[in-house]
Motif scaffolding. Sequence first.
Motif, PDB file in Angstrom:
ATOM      1  N   ARG A 129       0.828  -1.202   0.000  1.00  0.00           N
ATOM      2  CA  ARG A 129       0.000   0.000   0.000  1.00  0.00           C
ATOM      3  C   ARG A 129       0.868   1.259   0.000  1.00  0.00           C
ATOM      4  NH1 ARG A 129      -3.534  -2.513  -1.805  1.00  0.00           N
ATOM      5  NH2 ARG A 129      -5.647  -2.814  -0.983  1.00  0.00           N
ATOM      6  N   SER A 133       1.049   4.157  -3.112  1.00  0.00           N
ATOM      7  CA  SER A 133       0.695   5.558  -2.885  1.00  0.00           C
ATOM      8  C   SER A 133       1.885   6.510  -3.014  1.00  0.00           C
ATOM      9  CB  SER A 133       0.074   5.720  -1.493  1.00  0.00           C
ATOM     10  OG  SER A 133       1.010   5.386  -0.481  1.00  0.00           O
ATOM     11  N   THR A 206     -11.709  -3.402   2.116  1.00  0.00           N
ATOM     12  CA  THR A 206     -11.625  -1.940   2.112  1.00  0.00           C
ATOM     13  C   THR A 206     -12.894  -1.376   2.736  1.00  0.00           C
ATOM     14  OG1 THR A 206     -10.351  -2.047   0.051  1.00  0.00           O
ATOM     15  CG2 THR A 206     -11.215   0.102   0.702  1.00  0.00           C
ATOM     16  N   ALA A 208     -14.708   2.225   4.918  1.00  0.00           N
ATOM     17  CA  ALA A 208     -14.588   3.670   5.113  1.00  0.00           C
ATOM     18  C   ALA A 208     -13.918   4.006   6.432  1.00  0.00           C
ATOM     19  CB  ALA A 208     -15.969   4.324   5.050  1.00  0.00           C
ATOM     20  N   ASP A 236      -7.813  -2.420   4.711  1.00  0.00           N
ATOM     21  CA  ASP A 236      -7.434  -1.111   4.180  1.00  0.00           C
ATOM     22  C   ASP A 236      -8.590  -0.147   4.432  1.00  0.00           C
ATOM     23  OD1 ASP A 236      -5.792   0.707   2.973  1.00  0.00           O
ATOM     24  OD2 ASP A 236      -6.374   0.187   0.928  1.00  0.00           O
ATOM     25  N   ASP A 238     -10.455   3.365   3.220  1.00  0.00           N
ATOM     26  CA  ASP A 238     -10.620   4.334   2.132  1.00  0.00           C
ATOM     27  C   ASP A 238     -11.869   5.155   2.422  1.00  0.00           C
ATOM     28  OD1 ASP A 238     -10.909   5.782  -0.150  1.00  0.00           O
ATOM     29  OD2 ASP A 238     -10.978   4.087  -1.528  1.00  0.00           O
ATOM     30  N   GLU A 240     -13.470   7.102   0.757  1.00  0.00           N
ATOM     31  CA  GLU A 240     -14.399   7.220  -0.363  1.00  0.00           C
ATOM     32  C   GLU A 240     -15.411   6.077  -0.395  1.00  0.00           C
ATOM     33  OE1 GLU A 240     -12.398   7.778  -4.020  1.00  0.00           O
ATOM     34  OE2 GLU A 240     -11.378   9.613  -3.404  1.00  0.00           O
ATOM     35  N   VAL A 241     -15.146   5.025   0.387  1.00  0.00           N
ATOM     36  CA  VAL A 241     -16.143   3.970   0.517  1.00  0.00           C
ATOM     37  C   VAL A 241     -17.185   4.493   1.498  1.00  0.00           C
ATOM     38  CG1 VAL A 241     -16.583   1.582   1.186  1.00  0.00           C
ATOM     39  CG2 VAL A 241     -14.423   2.192   0.079  1.00  0.00           C
ATOM     40  N   SER A 257     -20.294  -1.896  -0.705  1.00  0.00           N
ATOM     41  CA  SER A 257     -20.192  -0.499  -0.296  1.00  0.00           C
ATOM     42  C   SER A 257     -21.339   0.325  -0.858  1.00  0.00           C
ATOM     43  CB  SER A 257     -18.868   0.104  -0.761  1.00  0.00           C
ATOM     44  OG  SER A 257     -18.883   0.315  -2.145  1.00  0.00           O
TER      45      SER A 257
END
Length: 271
Positions: A129, A133, A206, A208, A236, A238, A240-241, A257
């Motif tokens: 990860r 990034s 993944t 939020a 993980d 995120d 955006e979830v 999601s």
Amino acid sequence: MNGASREALAAARERLDALTDTTSTDVTRLADELATVTALLDREVSLRRVLTDPAQAGEAKAELVQRLIGGHVGGPTADLVAGAVRSRWSQPRDLVDALEELADIADLTAAQQTGRLDDVEDELFRFGRIVASNTGLRAALTDRKAGAAAKTELLNRLLGSRAVPTTERLMTRLVTAPRGRSLESGLESLSKLAAERRDRMVAVVTSAVPLSDPQKQRLGAALAKLYGRTMHLNLDVDPEVVGGMRVQVGDEVINGSLADRLEDAARRMAS
């Protein structure tokens, strides 16, 4: 790998398991020596062709291996490589790929024997990860003009005493001797091998927000029931979830999601 090579690799892995099941085997040394033989055969194209030539008798090839490396590596390593060349390989490079995999498995087995396999799995995932990034870091670790010493030093600064020694060893080999693999595919292969050590699958989850321990336990139990195998969760976060989570097991994605459901609804309305 094609049929013959797959069978040869399976047999080699069985021999490796038999070796590492005994306390008398120095598994870390075995991993180092297998990596050394891998590097040798990767460089010496003519030698690996001879050792995989189906026209040559398997015993003759095994004797050649013992003469070439017997005085430079331990008995278990020499015997393991000799056994490998007795098998039939679909193409010469498959033998080298197999020895590289055996070296990785040996290192992961050493971590398992000391109770650190879970840590190694998590560190491999987190490192992947970080690399994904940070384009500058990825460029430095994959720069073909940079020497092995410089890449090793960079990894030492990044990992240092913060990572399990097995993680650092695996990452150093991957970065300094990628053998045509991308950094991402190499990390994925290592993660799969680590999961196999416990006969379990890897699910990339993944969400939020971070999952609580009870949530992780329930999710792991549900996935294990669904797939019929123990499941290791790589977690993980995120933002955006929007709600729920996204779970990926191998090539299969389980979309739960809210963001994904909104996108699906928007596509249906547009059509």
